[in-house]
Design an enzyme around this catalytic site. Sequence first.
Site, PDB file in Angstrom:
ATOM      1  N   ARG A 208     -58.810  68.018  24.263  1.00 16.07           N
ATOM      2  CA  ARG A 208     -59.705  67.403  25.272  1.00 16.07           C
ATOM      3  C   ARG A 208     -58.992  67.047  26.568  1.00 16.07           C
ATOM      4  NH1 ARG A 208     -61.554  64.721  20.571  1.00 16.07           N
ATOM      5  NH2 ARG A 208     -63.332  65.859  19.719  1.00 16.07           N
TER       6      ARG A 208
ATOM      7  N   LYS B  53     -60.942  73.787  40.145  1.00 13.41           N
ATOM      8  CA  LYS B  53     -61.859  74.727  39.485  1.00 13.41           C
ATOM      9  C   LYS B  53     -61.032  75.599  38.555  1.00 13.41           C
ATOM     10  CE  LYS B  53     -65.760  75.312  42.600  1.00 13.41           C
ATOM     11  NZ  LYS B  53     -66.499  76.251  43.461  1.00 13.41           N
TER      12      LYS B  53
ATOM     13  N   GLU C 179     -59.154  84.788  52.052  1.00 16.31           N
ATOM     14  CA  GLU C 179     -59.518  83.369  51.870  1.00 16.31           C
ATOM     15  C   GLU C 179     -59.033  82.545  53.067  1.00 16.31           C
ATOM     16  OE1 GLU C 179     -61.575  82.424  49.551  1.00 16.31           O
ATOM     17  OE2 GLU C 179     -61.111  83.308  47.593  1.00 16.31           O
TER      18      GLU C 179
ATOM     19  N   LYS D 292     -58.934  72.413  52.447  1.00 17.85           N
ATOM     20  CA  LYS D 292     -59.467  72.373  51.086  1.00 17.85           C
ATOM     21  C   LYS D 292     -59.361  70.958  50.518  1.00 17.85           C
ATOM     22  CE  LYS D 292     -60.356  74.638  46.871  1.00 17.85           C
ATOM     23  NZ  LYS D 292     -60.303  75.838  46.067  1.00 17.85           N
TER      24      LYS D 292
ATOM     25  N   GLU E 292     -68.801  69.915  43.724  1.00 16.75           N
ATOM     26  CA  GLU E 292     -69.699  70.827  44.425  1.00 16.75           C
ATOM     27  C   GLU E 292     -71.169  70.415  44.330  1.00 16.75           C
ATOM     28  OE1 GLU E 292     -68.365  74.967  44.426  1.00 16.75           O
ATOM     29  OE2 GLU E 292     -70.471  75.528  44.413  1.00 16.75           O
TER      30      GLU E 292
ATOM     31  N   ARG F   1     -68.797  71.225  49.292  1.00 17.65           N
ATOM     32  CA  ARG F   1     -67.814  72.146  48.697  1.00 17.65           C
ATOM     33  C   ARG F   1     -68.364  73.567  48.582  1.00 17.65           C
ATOM     34  NH1 ARG F   1     -63.481  71.309  43.750  1.00 17.65           N
ATOM     35  NH2 ARG F   1     -62.696  73.447  43.838  1.00 17.65           N
TER      36      ARG F   1
ATOM     37  N   ASN G 116     -67.604  78.802  49.200  1.00 17.81           N
ATOM     38  CA  ASN G 116     -68.075  80.028  48.544  1.00 17.81           C
ATOM     39  C   ASN G 116     -68.649  81.039  49.522  1.00 17.81           C
ATOM     40  OD1 ASN G 116     -67.558  79.338  45.807  1.00 17.81           O
ATOM     41  ND2 ASN G 116     -69.195  77.840  45.979  1.00 17.81           N
TER      42      ASN G 116
ATOM     43  N   HIS H 116     -68.831  84.699  48.630  1.00 19.12           N
ATOM     44  CA  HIS H 116     -68.444  84.847  47.220  1.00 19.12           C
ATOM     45  C   HIS H 116     -69.573  85.355  46.332  1.00 19.12           C
ATOM     46  CE1 HIS H 116     -64.814  82.889  48.506  1.00 19.12           C
ATOM     47  NE2 HIS H 116     -64.341  82.763  47.287  1.00 19.12           N
TER      48      HIS H 116
ATOM     49  N   HIS I  64     -68.621  88.259  44.213  1.00 20.66           N
ATOM     50  CA  HIS I  64     -68.594  88.206  42.743  1.00 20.66           C
ATOM     51  C   HIS I  64     -69.424  89.350  42.155  1.00 20.66           C
ATOM     52  CE1 HIS I  64     -67.444  83.635  42.549  1.00 20.66           C
ATOM     53  NE2 HIS I  64     -66.422  84.416  42.799  1.00 20.66           N
TER      54      HIS I  64
ATOM     55  N   HIS J 268     -60.019  90.068  44.116  1.00 21.63           N
ATOM     56  CA  HIS J 268     -60.949  88.993  44.486  1.00 21.63           C
ATOM     57  C   HIS J 268     -61.034  88.856  46.015  1.00 21.63           C
ATOM     58  CE1 HIS J 268     -63.157  85.241  44.333  1.00 21.63           C
ATOM     59  NE2 HIS J 268     -62.235  84.679  45.084  1.00 21.63           N
TER      60      HIS J 268
HETATM   61  P1  NAD Z   1     -53.760  87.411  40.492  1.00 23.22           P
HETATM   62  O1  NAD Z   1     -53.519  86.136  39.849  1.00 23.22           O
HETATM   63  O2  NAD Z   1     -54.289  88.544  39.689  1.00 23.22           O
HETATM   64  O3  NAD Z   1     -52.417  87.875  41.218  1.00 23.22           O
HETATM   65  C1  NAD Z   1     -52.413  89.067  41.934  1.00 23.22           C
HETATM   66  C2  NAD Z   1     -51.270  90.000  41.497  1.00 23.22           C
HETATM   67  O4  NAD Z   1     -50.053  89.567  42.093  1.00 23.22           O
HETATM   68  C3  NAD Z   1     -51.028  90.040  40.008  1.00 23.22           C
HETATM   69  O5  NAD Z   1     -50.688  91.358  39.632  1.00 23.22           O
HETATM   70  C4  NAD Z   1     -49.817  89.114  39.840  1.00 23.22           C
HETATM   71  O6  NAD Z   1     -49.067  89.395  38.686  1.00 23.22           O
HETATM   72  C5  NAD Z   1     -49.047  89.426  41.088  1.00 23.22           C
HETATM   73  N1  NAD Z   1     -48.163  88.381  41.585  1.00 23.22           N
HETATM   74  C6  NAD Z   1     -48.398  87.057  41.602  1.00 23.22           C
HETATM   75  N2  NAD Z   1     -47.431  86.435  42.279  1.00 23.22           N
HETATM   76  C7  NAD Z   1     -46.567  87.367  42.686  1.00 23.22           C
HETATM   77  C8  NAD Z   1     -45.356  87.334  43.437  1.00 23.22           C
HETATM   78  N3  NAD Z   1     -44.897  86.208  43.980  1.00 23.22           N
HETATM   79  N4  NAD Z   1     -44.704  88.492  43.651  1.00 23.22           N
HETATM   80  C9  NAD Z   1     -45.200  89.662  43.159  1.00 23.22           C
HETATM   81  N5  NAD Z   1     -46.337  89.769  42.461  1.00 23.22           N
HETATM   82  C10 NAD Z   1     -47.012  88.622  42.227  1.00 23.22           C
HETATM   83  O7  NAD Z   1     -54.779  87.261  41.737  1.00 23.22           O
HETATM   84  P2  NAD Z   1     -54.973  86.134  42.837  1.00 23.22           P
HETATM   85  O8  NAD Z   1     -55.455  86.853  44.020  1.00 23.22           O
HETATM   86  O9  NAD Z   1     -53.798  85.258  42.935  1.00 23.22           O
HETATM   87  O10 NAD Z   1     -56.153  85.249  42.231  1.00 23.22           O
HETATM   88  C11 NAD Z   1     -57.429  85.769  42.028  1.00 23.22           C
HETATM   89  C12 NAD Z   1     -58.146  84.913  41.016  1.00 23.22           C
HETATM   90  O11 NAD Z   1     -58.266  83.595  41.531  1.00 23.22           O
HETATM   91  C13 NAD Z   1     -59.551  85.392  40.714  1.00 23.22           C
HETATM   92  O12 NAD Z   1     -59.768  85.378  39.331  1.00 23.22           O
HETATM   93  C14 NAD Z   1     -60.436  84.374  41.393  1.00 23.22           C
HETATM   94  O13 NAD Z   1     -61.672  84.215  40.753  1.00 23.22           O
HETATM   95  C15 NAD Z   1     -59.596  83.138  41.297  1.00 23.22           C
HETATM   96  N6  NAD Z   1     -59.895  82.127  42.307  1.00 23.22           N
HETATM   97  C16 NAD Z   1     -60.077  80.856  41.870  1.00 23.22           C
HETATM   98  C17 NAD Z   1     -60.323  79.846  42.788  1.00 23.22           C
HETATM   99  C18 NAD Z   1     -60.418  78.422  42.314  1.00 23.22           C
HETATM  100  O14 NAD Z   1     -60.825  77.557  43.104  1.00 23.22           O
HETATM  101  N7  NAD Z   1     -60.052  78.148  41.079  1.00 23.22           N
HETATM  102  C19 NAD Z   1     -60.409  80.134  44.156  1.00 23.22           C
HETATM  103  C20 NAD Z   1     -60.223  81.453  44.562  1.00 23.22           C
HETATM  104  C21 NAD Z   1     -59.967  82.441  43.623  1.00 23.22           C
HETATM  105  N1  GLY Z   2     -62.866  78.536  45.880  1.00 29.93           N
HETATM  106  C1  GLY Z   2     -64.031  77.718  45.888  1.00 29.93           C
HETATM  107  C2  GLY Z   2     -63.769  76.293  45.522  1.00 29.93           C
HETATM  108  O1  GLY Z   2     -62.701  75.918  45.157  1.00 29.93           O
HETATM  109  O2  GLY Z   2     -64.678  75.511  45.568  1.00 29.93           O
END
Ligand code: NAD
Ligand code: GLY
Length: 360
Positions: free
Chosen positions: A118, A140, A182, A224, A234, A238, A242, A245, A249, A262
């Site tokens: 939890r 998130k 972003e 942010k 949200e 907030r 999006n 998005h 998505h 993404h």
């Molecule tokens: P990712 O985590 O897939 O990383 C992208 C690629 O880069 C991967 O192959 C990873 O292994 C590689 N990588 C990471 N760091 C590296 C480094 N320093 N050097 C070399 N390679 C490296 O993708 P992302 O773009 O970081 O994240 C996308 C995800 O984030 C999506 O699932 C999206 O939905 C999510 N997201 C979440 C939020 C949130 O608020 N939680 C906001 C935006 C996006």
């Molecule tokens: N990336 C959207 C949020 O964090 O609200």
Amino acid sequence: MKVINVDLGERSYPIYIDFDLLANSEIICQHIKSKQVLVLTNETIAPLYLERLLVSLSAYQVQTLVLPDGEQYKTIDTVTTIFDSFLENQYGRNATLIALGGGVVGDMGGFAAACFQRGVPFIQVPTTLLAQVDSSVGGKTGVNHPLGKNMIGAFYQPECVVVDTQVLKTLDDRQLSAGLAEVIKYGLIRDPDFFSWLEQNMPALRARDYAALSYAIERCCLAKAQIVAEDEKEAGVRAILNLGHTFGHAIESGSGYGVYLHGEAVAIGCCQAADLSRRLGYLSASDVERIIAIFQRAGLPTKPPKNLSTDDYLAFMGRDKKNIDGHIHLILLAKIGWAELPVTVDIDTLVATLENYGAV
Ligand code: NAD
Ligand code: GLY
């Protein structure tokens, strides 16, 4: 070092931003209150940065879990392997999870931390530009479902966020551009001066000028932090984070997770949101052109795949988390630097935008 506070009362936390922070054990260790630490990363990042982090954690009992790399692994099954690791190592409720990676590792790590017994403390160590400016901040967490992106999850805040800008040197150009999507979003939704700065400094950002990158990361994290402090779960403002998005998505889910990054899907989605905003009388045609131009200059796609039909889009968009009573709600732009809160959109106008972008 720059420190930005996310002000959430007793759940407040700092975002540390500096070059070579992974080697600064004091910063991370002051947020670990247990002996037991689980470091979560993936097979691409482990050979690059795991050892450096482990040196900083030498005072702890550390287990590591190396996940397969890719958006297609952001699933509930992968999260189960994190629970397995906690349990096999007899980790308790005070164990700390450290997520070392991009948004995929961070979102799954945070979700596992929210659920295990939890809730156990967790720390975000984001290693992509996208994760450093967006996903590691704000709590998130979650996973994808075949029928919709990020559909299973929880709001769960980290103990701190450790942004080491040095790690961006190993990120490939496509991933850097995905992060810039972003970054541009922040300019579009609330910061016209930053948008103009991005127009001027895009070549420096793409050339990995660290002063420019650090400035952009700080400005995005500050934005942010302010938005999340105002509306953690949200209920209101907030939602503007999006922008683009809901379209994006649909592109990610409809194309198969991992085909479009993404950030790439967000770039296309922001262009579609701009087109829709113009059709509904919110945005000028010249602003739409400026928006498409900046995404192109960031090395991002601005047109969606041709294999998504209008029905495909509407099915995915119909499951969006912002929808109310089954009606699609979207973030529209009134001008560059000002996004409106979600509005119900007229389906015929939405379809006109989708058709303008090639959907049949
Ligand atoms: P990712 O985590 O897939 O990383 C992208 C690629 O880069 C991967 O192959 C990873 O292994 C590689 N990588 C990471 N760091 C590296 C480094 N320093 N050097 C070399 N390679 C490296 O993708 P992302 O773009 O970081 O994240 C996308 C995800 O984030 C999506 O699932 C999206 O939905 C999510 N997201 C979440 C939020 C949130 O608020 N939680 C906001 C935006 C996006
Ligand atoms: N990336 C959207 C949020 O964090 O609200």
